[in-house]
Design a protein around this motif. Structure first.
Motif, PDB file in Angstrom:
ATOM      1  N   CYS A 611       0.841  -1.208   0.000  1.00  0.00           N
ATOM      2  CA  CYS A 611       0.000   0.000   0.000  1.00  0.00           C
ATOM      3  C   CYS A 611       0.872   1.253   0.000  1.00  0.00           C
ATOM      4  CB  CYS A 611      -0.918   0.007   1.226  1.00  0.00           C
ATOM      5  SG  CYS A 611      -2.282  -1.171   1.121  1.00  0.00           S
ATOM      6  N   ALA A 612       1.959   1.211   0.785  1.00  0.00           N
ATOM      7  CA  ALA A 612       2.877   2.355   0.828  1.00  0.00           C
ATOM      8  C   ALA A 612       3.553   2.554  -0.540  1.00  0.00           C
ATOM      9  CB  ALA A 612       3.928   2.152   1.915  1.00  0.00           C
ATOM     10  N   ILE A 613       3.874   1.449  -1.216  1.00  0.00           N
ATOM     11  CA  ILE A 613       4.474   1.544  -2.554  1.00  0.00           C
ATOM     12  C   ILE A 613       3.473   2.174  -3.522  1.00  0.00           C
ATOM     13  CG2 ILE A 613       5.396   0.226  -4.506  1.00  0.00           C
ATOM     14  CD1 ILE A 613       6.391  -1.855  -2.449  1.00  0.00           C
ATOM     15  N   LEU A 614       2.208   1.760  -3.418  1.00  0.00           N
ATOM     16  CA  LEU A 614       1.173   2.339  -4.286  1.00  0.00           C
ATOM     17  C   LEU A 614       1.049   3.844  -4.073  1.00  0.00           C
ATOM     18  CD1 LEU A 614      -1.632  -0.379  -3.997  1.00  0.00           C
ATOM     19  CD2 LEU A 614      -0.326   0.183  -6.033  1.00  0.00           C
ATOM     20  N   THR A 615       1.081   4.265  -2.799  1.00  0.00           N
ATOM     21  CA  THR A 615       1.003   5.701  -2.497  1.00  0.00           C
ATOM     22  C   THR A 615       2.181   6.441  -3.111  1.00  0.00           C
ATOM     23  OG1 THR A 615      -0.109   5.202  -0.406  1.00  0.00           O
ATOM     24  CG2 THR A 615       0.828   7.393  -0.633  1.00  0.00           C
ATOM     25  N   THR A 616       3.357   5.860  -3.002  1.00  0.00           N
ATOM     26  CA  THR A 616       4.548   6.471  -3.602  1.00  0.00           C
ATOM     27  C   THR A 616       4.395   6.573  -5.116  1.00  0.00           C
ATOM     28  OG1 THR A 616       5.894   5.499  -1.832  1.00  0.00           O
ATOM     29  CG2 THR A 616       7.062   6.319  -3.770  1.00  0.00           C
ATOM     30  N   LEU A 617       3.880   5.520  -5.729  1.00  0.00           N
ATOM     31  CA  LEU A 617       3.684   5.531  -7.181  1.00  0.00           C
ATOM     32  C   LEU A 617       2.682   6.603  -7.603  1.00  0.00           C
ATOM     33  CD1 LEU A 617       3.661   1.693  -7.969  1.00  0.00           C
ATOM     34  CD2 LEU A 617       5.319   3.370  -8.812  1.00  0.00           C
ATOM     35  N   ILE A 618       1.653   6.797  -6.788  1.00  0.00           N
ATOM     36  CA  ILE A 618       0.659   7.836  -7.098  1.00  0.00           C
ATOM     37  C   ILE A 618       1.334   9.198  -7.221  1.00  0.00           C
ATOM     38  CG2 ILE A 618      -1.293   9.143  -6.126  1.00  0.00           C
ATOM     39  CD1 ILE A 618      -2.245   6.414  -4.918  1.00  0.00           C
ATOM     40  N   LEU A 636       1.561  -0.771 -14.891  1.00  0.00           N
ATOM     41  CA  LEU A 636       0.273  -1.343 -15.310  1.00  0.00           C
ATOM     42  C   LEU A 636       0.002  -2.724 -14.707  1.00  0.00           C
ATOM     43  CD1 LEU A 636      -0.037  -0.124 -19.017  1.00  0.00           C
ATOM     44  CD2 LEU A 636      -0.584   1.020 -16.873  1.00  0.00           C
ATOM     45  N   PRO A 637       0.992  -3.628 -14.614  1.00  0.00           N
ATOM     46  CA  PRO A 637       0.734  -4.885 -13.894  1.00  0.00           C
ATOM     47  C   PRO A 637       0.383  -4.673 -12.416  1.00  0.00           C
ATOM     48  CG  PRO A 637       2.672  -5.116 -15.281  1.00  0.00           C
ATOM     49  CD  PRO A 637       2.306  -3.666 -15.305  1.00  0.00           C
ATOM     50  N   VAL A 638       0.983  -3.643 -11.807  1.00  0.00           N
ATOM     51  CA  VAL A 638       0.656  -3.325 -10.410  1.00  0.00           C
ATOM     52  C   VAL A 638      -0.805  -2.901 -10.299  1.00  0.00           C
ATOM     53  CG1 VAL A 638       1.056  -1.641  -8.554  1.00  0.00           C
ATOM     54  CG2 VAL A 638       2.991  -2.739  -9.676  1.00  0.00           C
ATOM     55  N   ILE A 639      -1.255  -2.041 -11.213  1.00  0.00           N
ATOM     56  CA  ILE A 639      -2.665  -1.613 -11.218  1.00  0.00           C
ATOM     57  C   ILE A 639      -3.571  -2.799 -11.481  1.00  0.00           C
ATOM     58  CG2 ILE A 639      -4.363  -0.176 -12.422  1.00  0.00           C
ATOM     59  CD1 ILE A 639      -2.066   1.797 -13.033  1.00  0.00           C
ATOM     60  N   GLN A 640      -3.175  -3.638 -12.420  1.00  0.00           N
ATOM     61  CA  GLN A 640      -3.958  -4.820 -12.777  1.00  0.00           C
ATOM     62  C   GLN A 640      -4.198  -5.712 -11.554  1.00  0.00           C
ATOM     63  OE1 GLN A 640      -5.291  -6.277 -15.679  1.00  0.00           O
ATOM     64  NE2 GLN A 640      -5.889  -8.005 -14.403  1.00  0.00           N
ATOM     65  N   LEU A 641      -3.134  -6.001 -10.815  1.00  0.00           N
ATOM     66  CA  LEU A 641      -3.241  -6.865  -9.634  1.00  0.00           C
ATOM     67  C   LEU A 641      -4.056  -6.186  -8.535  1.00  0.00           C
ATOM     68  CD1 LEU A 641      -2.325  -9.389  -7.973  1.00  0.00           C
ATOM     69  CD2 LEU A 641      -0.389  -8.003  -7.212  1.00  0.00           C
ATOM     70  N   SER A 642      -3.796  -4.914  -8.286  1.00  0.00           N
ATOM     71  CA  SER A 642      -4.413  -4.209  -7.165  1.00  0.00           C
ATOM     72  C   SER A 642      -5.918  -4.039  -7.321  1.00  0.00           C
ATOM     73  CB  SER A 642      -3.771  -2.826  -6.987  1.00  0.00           C
ATOM     74  OG  SER A 642      -2.384  -2.934  -6.831  1.00  0.00           O
TER      75      SER A 642
END
Length: 963
Positions: A611-618, A636-642
């Protein structure tokens, strides 16, 4: 239901209902459900669960069905209520004997007896309490315990009733049995203490269990059983006895090993003693007044003096601190500013409290904080775990006492600070710990010391130098100082000093003092997240000289730390930095971009880190803008999985994953096949109808703005089906979100859009002519229909014909109804763009020989003039009017330092606006052209104009001057 013949059948079905085989279980459950309302069923259940020779699981199930039946069928007014005759038999059977051998079943029987008591005691069940009182006296251990267990549950249930009549009954019950309850409790106390002395552990455990149950009964009676408990000699005698018993039990704990079963139950009993005092103080603060002095002396003695050494334990210390805190902060004990307005009870309590917290006592507490620093400065990375977990509680108590007596304590604390000026001998561990404790106190009391401490001077003259002491033994002080700065930054810290602080923070990062870095991160977190409208505004220009080195050091720290929590903390700070400096981060993120895929892979089992990685990516995508396209192979694979609800991690990742998906689309320069493919996840997300639905609609809109043709060609049919399902069961806000998507489709693709979402349009049309009652929904309906009418007149004609056929009405009649409702509900539309659109759409019907449209001419003109008022601005020099919504070309907006640069989506919306009739067609010109068309002839036109109010005509002529 005949008991003899039914018992065997019910027993058989109950046995089947305990089966793991659903084929056996389901029919049995259905049969039991049918029997719930049969007379005699609960008598059969009573016979079954009181038969100790039967299977435990079957008896357990019988108890549960009986208990559930009380909730549904025991009250007289309930549908299918039990007969009074059966209830009488059941009540008698429930208290015939207390000899249930299985603890779990015994507890359930006690609870169900309490449920019956809640309805029937004492009027329909006067014998219950006398029977329980007799049963707790018996010598048989099992019967005595089960009776006492039931006595507790009955008391607890009756105490919870809140109606005045029920309260009166409980007061009567409490006064009648209180003396007996006290003697019972004292008996079990004495028995337990005697058995501990003789070393009879098994007997002591049994007695302690009875002590605990009898104390639970007394707790309910004491707290809820008396209107004015201080007037009862027995109640006050019991409460004073609590202190004596507490001392006895605490001393008793010395002789019982920590790992002993009896020790655990003893500690539970000691905690229950403290809960009695805390509950009584909470419910009867004035009745507690005679106990204030003793409570404070007791708590302070065991927590802050040698009296508690070797016998106190963590939860007990916390309870004692809570007792002190509740007395200190109790509003009932605080006099009004005007003393004459205070009650005598308040003044008496305040007097006792003030007499205890004298200057010497407060000095002693604060000095203790200084002299016994280890109790307050246990390192985060080590030390006794019980002390560290106590620390927050101790600090809260300190803050409360300091707030209450700040005038007395402030000079004392400041004197301590003055005595610690200058450097401290790093070899003197005690001196280092004392400074840590005092600095901790100053940090905790920051808001109280606002007017007494010149923090800026202290920072420059003392604290900054301490941050620069590099000796390893000085680590605790460096850590404490950076934490202290974090506490004071939100209170008093000049913006001009920030560069100096950044320099110090950078040095700490270079030293790789992990704990200092963690404290530092909290400081930096606050600096970066300060509201841009408050006194602590973050200034990018101050931070930019340190950006490269700070970002590099933070990234190094991220790689080196191993704990998930620490990595998350570092990532959050990196996100804050990226968010604050925005595009200016681009030169420095290459290393982070390369590392994040590895970290994502390593964190497969740590969803919170992901979740922290996703926030950083945002924030990274926002900072990179269109260049974020280079991240797509990882992103895009990260978004796909999430966002894939079929994958277990989505429970943790979905919210942040949707946010990332949205910002990726907003910053995307073009639609890629991979980005288009991810939308396959959306259908399942829309079915969830969760709190994330709003972001889902934003994502759909982002795709429409990004590339409507490709996107709609692939997904329009699925979207339309999803929307049709959603609109059947969704909130008004949700309806509007769906409709806005349709509106955006029509905006970007006015020709094909209506065909793609054709199944939705009839209900929108019906909503208009039926007069949709929610203004915001009606406004959106009219926005959609306005676009169809203005930009795709051919499709509008087909829709009109379809509606005439479906409703069995004349085409002109339906058109007239729609125009009439449109004119009537124009005030529902608040957005200027939609108001202008409505005027343009209705004007597009003119000129016309259609009698229906001519009948509505006056209303159309009224709306047109309203629209002109909305959009026309007057040039003060020429006195002429101009449509302020017109846009002739795209201009790159000038962005100030405090503003975020426009996203790619912002630019797309601007380009789209250049094709939108709302922004390309002059309403003034459009009105003129429609009114001057010669289709009707001069005479026909004048006849229509005569239907319009003269004031409206005058306003119209003013707007059309110069044409």
């Amino acid at each position: 239901m005949d008991l003899n013949s039914a018992s065997t059948i019910v027993l058989q079905v109950l046995t089947q209902a305990t089966s793991q085989d659903t084929a056996v279980l389901k029919p049995a459950e259905e049969q039991l459900k049918q029997w719930e309302t049969q007379p005699g069923f609960y008598s059969v259940l009573l016979n079954i669960f009181t038969n100790h020779s039967l299977d435990v699981n079957v008896r357990w199930l019988a108890v549960l069905y009986f208990k559930n039946g009380i909730d549904r069928y025991w009250r007289r007014v309930a549908p299918h209520a039990l007969s009074e005759e059966e209830k009488t038999t059941l009540r008698a059977g429930l208290i015939t004997n207390f000899n249930e051998p299985v603890n779990q079943i015994a507890t359930q029987i006690s609870v169900l007896i309490a449920k019956v008591a809640r309805v029937d005691c004492p009027r329909q069940w006067p014998e219950l309490i006398p029977t329980l009182l007799e049963s707790v006296k018996v010598q048989d251990d099992l019967r005595q315990h089960r009776a006492l267990l039931t006595f507790y549950h009955v008391t607890k249930t009756l105490a919870s009733k809140r109606l005045a009549a029920d309260r009166k009954l409980f007061y009567d019950l409490a006064s009648g049995i209180y003396s007996f309850a006290c003697s019972l409790w004292n008996h079990h106390n004495d028995t337990f203490l005697q058995q501990v002395c003789t070393g009879d552990e098994a007997a002591a455990i049994n007695s302690l269990e009875r002590t605990l149950l009898s104390l639970k009964v007394l707790r309910k009676l004491t707290v809820h059983g008396f209107l004015e408990p201080h007037k009862s000699v027995e109640v006050m005698g019991f409460l004073h006895a609590v202190f004596e018993r507490l001392k006895q039990f605490l001393e008793c704990s010395r002789s019982i090993r920590a790992e002993n079963v009896c020790r655990d139950r003893l500690e539970k009993t000691i905690i229950l003693f403290t809960k009695v005092l805390l509950d009584f103080l909470d419910q009867h603060p004035f009745s507690f007044t005679p106990l204030i002095q003793r409570s404070l002396e007791f708590a302070v003695s065991y927590v802050f003096t040698e009296a508690g050494e070797g016998i106190v334990f963590e939860r007990f210390i916390v309870q004692c601190m809570n007792l002190i805190k509740m007395i200190v902060k109790n509003y009932a004990y605080k006099p009004s500013k005007n003393i004459e307005d205070s009650s005598p009870e308040t003044l008496e309590a305040h007097k006792i409290k003030t007499a205890f917290f004298t200057y010497p006592t407060l000095m002693e507490k604060l000095t203790m904080w200084e002299e016994d620093p280890e109790g307050f400065t246990v390192e985060e990375t080590g030390g006794d775990s019980w002390k560290y977990s106590l620390r927050p509680c101790t600090e809260v108590l300190f803050i409360d006492i300091f707030h209450e007596y700040n005038q007395t304590l402030t000079p004392v604390l400041l004197e301590m600070v003055c005595s610690l000026q200058g450097s401290t001998n790093v070899e003197d561990t005690s001196a280092v710990l004392i400074k840590d404790a005092v600095y901790n106190a100053v940090g905790l009391a920051a808001y109280e010391l606002f007017d007494s401490v010149d923090f800026d001077q202290w920072f420059k003259n003392q604290l900054l130098a301490e941050l620069q002491v590099s000796h390893n033994s000085y680590k605790p002080i460096r850590r404490r100082v950076i934490w202290l700065i974090g506490q004071w930054i939100s209170v008093k810290f000049k913006s001009d000093l920030r560069p100096v602080l950044y320099e110090a923070i950078r040095n700490l990062l270079q030293d790789q003092d992990l704990v200092s870095c963690i404290h530092m991160l909290s400081v930096l977190f606050f600096l970066n997240y300060s509201s841009p409208v408050d006194d602590f505004e973050f200034r990018t220009d101050q931070f930019l000289p340190y950006l490269e080195s700070m970002f590099t050091l933070l990234f190094q720290l991220l790689q080196e730390v191993t704990q998930c929590d620490t990595k998350m903390h570092v990532l959050h700070v990196l996100s804050c930095v990226i968010e604050r400096v925005n595009m200016q981060i681009q030169p420095y993120v290459g290393c982070l971009v390369q590392y994040l895929p590895l970290l994502w892979k390593q964190s497969e089992e740590h969803n919170m880190l992901r979740c922290a990685i996703l926030t950083t990516l945002i924030h990274l995508v926002q900072g990179l803008g269109a260049d974020s396209k280079n991240l797509y192979p990882f992103l895009l694979p990260v978004i796909q999985l999430s966002t894939d609800v079929s994958q277990p991690p989505h429970v943790y990742l979905l919210e942040d994953g949707l946010e990332l998906w949205l910002v990726t689309l907003e910053n995307s320069p073009c639609l890629t096949p991979e980005l288009l493919r991810i939308f396959q996840n959306m259908s399942a997300l829309l079915e969830l109808s969760s709190e994330n639905l709003k972001n889902c609609f934003k994502i759909i809109n982002a795709y429409i703005f990004l590339s409507s043709s490709e996107f709609l060609q692939m997904y329009a049919a699925d979207l339309c089906r999803s929307f049709c399902e959603l609109l059947k069961d969704i909130t008004t806000e949700g309806q509007v979100q769906v409709l806005k998507v349709v509106e955006n489709v029509l905006k970007v693709n006015p020709i094909l859009g209506p065909q793609m979402f054709q199944p939705l349009l009839p209900s929108i049309f019906r909503g208009i002519i039926d007069g949709e009652r929610y203004p915001v929904v009606m406004s959106t309906y009219l926005g959609i229909m306005g676009r169809v009418l203005l930009q795709n007149a051919r499709f509008f004609s087909l829709l009109l014909s379809q509606m005439a056929c479906e409703l069995g009405q004349e085409l002109d009649q339906i058109l007239g109804n729609m125009i009439e409702m449109w004119v009537d509900r124009m005030d529902n539309i608040t957005q200027p763009e939609r108001r202008k659109l409505s005027a343009l759409a209705l004007l597009s019907l003119l000129p016309s020989l259609n009698s229906v449209i001519q009948d509505k001419f006056c209303g159309i003109i009224n709306i047109s003039v309203e629209g002109l008022h909305d959009v026309m601005t007057e040039d003060p020099e020429t006195g002429t009017y101009k449509d302020c919504m017109l846009m002739c070309h795209f201009e790159e907006p000038k962005v100030t330092e405090d503003e975020e640069p426009p996203t790619e989506q912002d630019k797309r919306k601007k380009m789209l606006a250049l094709k939108d009739p709302v922004h390309t067609v002059s309403l003034q010109q459009f009105v003129y052209e429609k009114l001057k068309a010669e289709l009707l002839g001069e005479q026909g036109f004048q006849a229509l104009m005569e239907t319009v109010d003269t004031e409206i005509v005058a306003q119209l002529q003013e707007f059309l001057q110069g044409f």
